[in-house]
Design an enzyme around this catalytic site. Structure first.
Site, PDB file in Angstrom:
ATOM      1  N   LYS A   1      41.521  35.298 -32.709  1.00 20.07           N
ATOM      2  CA  LYS A   1      42.553  34.742 -33.801  1.00 20.07           C
ATOM      3  C   LYS A   1      41.975  33.541 -34.519  1.00 20.07           C
ATOM      4  CE  LYS A   1      45.778  32.682 -31.094  1.00 20.07           C
ATOM      5  NZ  LYS A   1      47.274  32.397 -30.480  1.00 20.07           N
TER       6      LYS A   1
ATOM      7  N   LYS B   1      40.947  30.708 -33.485  1.00 20.68           N
ATOM      8  CA  LYS B   1      41.427  29.637 -33.399  1.00 20.68           C
ATOM      9  C   LYS B   1      40.574  28.712 -32.263  1.00 20.68           C
ATOM     10  CE  LYS B   1      46.225  28.308 -34.219  1.00 20.68           C
ATOM     11  NZ  LYS B   1      47.386  28.068 -33.802  1.00 20.68           N
TER      12      LYS B   1
HETATM   13  N1  C2G Z   1      55.507  25.808 -33.539  1.00 18.73           N
HETATM   14  C1  C2G Z   1      56.585  25.309 -33.981  1.00 18.73           C
HETATM   15  N2  C2G Z   1      56.662  24.174 -34.895  1.00 18.73           N
HETATM   16  C2  C2G Z   1      55.513  23.566 -35.387  1.00 18.73           C
HETATM   17  C3  C2G Z   1      54.204  24.109 -34.639  1.00 18.73           C
HETATM   18  C4  C2G Z   1      54.326  25.204 -33.959  1.00 18.73           C
HETATM   19  O1  C2G Z   1      57.856  25.765 -34.029  1.00 18.73           O
HETATM   20  N3  C2G Z   1      55.262  22.350 -36.056  1.00 18.73           N
HETATM   21  C5  C2G Z   1      55.769  26.930 -32.906  1.00 18.73           C
HETATM   22  C6  C2G Z   1      54.785  28.172 -33.460  1.00 18.73           C
HETATM   23  O2  C2G Z   1      55.503  28.885 -34.297  1.00 18.73           O
HETATM   24  C7  C2G Z   1      54.624  29.156 -32.376  1.00 18.73           C
HETATM   25  C8  C2G Z   1      54.681  28.017 -31.131  1.00 18.73           C
HETATM   26  O3  C2G Z   1      54.960  26.869 -31.821  1.00 18.73           O
HETATM   27  O4  C2G Z   1      55.810  29.937 -31.972  1.00 18.73           O
HETATM   28  C9  C2G Z   1      53.113  27.970 -30.726  1.00 18.73           C
HETATM   29  O5  C2G Z   1      52.439  27.664 -31.899  1.00 18.73           O
HETATM   30  P1  C2G Z   1      50.945  27.751 -31.948  1.00 18.73           P
HETATM   31  O6  C2G Z   1      50.323  27.357 -30.579  1.00 18.73           O
HETATM   32  O7  C2G Z   1      50.155  27.132 -33.113  1.00 18.73           O
HETATM   33  O8  C2G Z   1      50.720  29.369 -31.908  1.00 18.73           O
HETATM   34  P2  C2G Z   1      49.854  30.387 -32.434  1.00 18.73           P
HETATM   35  O9  C2G Z   1      48.241  29.880 -32.485  1.00 18.73           O
HETATM   36  O10 C2G Z   1      50.509  30.809 -33.887  1.00 18.73           O
HETATM   37  O11 C2G Z   1      49.844  31.645 -31.712  1.00 18.73           O
HETATM   38  O12 C2G Z   1      50.000  36.169 -30.593  1.00 18.73           O
HETATM   39  C10 C2G Z   1      50.740  35.158 -31.036  1.00 18.73           C
HETATM   40  C11 C2G Z   1      50.073  33.956 -31.122  1.00 18.73           C
HETATM   41  O13 C2G Z   1      49.446  33.543 -29.811  1.00 18.73           O
HETATM   42  C12 C2G Z   1      50.782  32.862 -31.500  1.00 18.73           C
END
Ligand code: C2G
Length: 130
Positions: free
Chosen positions: A44, A46
């Protein structure tokens, strides 16, 4: 029992994550979180501060979270998990709106509004000013 599933990296756990997980749990009875492994994070593009085991420990301490499973891939794993865990609703923040509509024939798909003004990226940036 209504099973809910969501996925994420959940690094540097913050209120945006908590809001998402709380609302996801409120949609059912049992919340599974597919937590991105360190290897999948590379896919990803990340970089997580905490490794998988530390991020898993933090999530498992939350009362909204019933089970944490490794997220090792994107599309195919989600379809397999929905069948394997008999998932009722798939939940993601709305930054992912549309990305998982292909799952709609197998379960409910809900995109919940993101929490404004908080993100792991912003935390890392702010910490640099400390
Ligand atoms: N989130 C949120 N508000 C934020 C930050 C994050 O609602 N201010 C939500 C994201 O939309 C996500 C969850 O918290 O649903 C986890 O965020 P991340 O760890 O950044 O997820 P991400 O890296 O986008 O991974 O295959 C799917 C991926 O693994 C999603």
């Amino acid at each position: 029992m209504k099973i809910i599933i969501t996925y994420g990296t959940y690094d540097l756990l913050h209120k945006g994550h908590l809001n998402l997980l709380r609302r996801a749990k409120e949609l059912g009875d049992y919340l599974i979180v597919g937590l991105s492994t360190d290897e999948f994070n590379k896919v990803k593009n990340k970089k997580a501060y905490y490794n998988y085991s530390q991020r898993k420990q933090l999530l498992e301490a939350l009362r909204f979270v019933d089970e944490v499973i490794p997220e090792v891939s994107d599309k195919e794993q989600k379809l397999n998990d929905i069948k394997k865990y008999n998932v009722h609703t798939f939940v993601m923040g709305d930054d992912w709106r549309g990305a998982y509509d292909y799952l709609k024939e197998f379960c409910d798909v809900k995109y919940l509004p993101r929490t404004p003004n908080i993100s792991t990226t912003r935390i890392k940036k702010d910490l640099k000013k400390f």
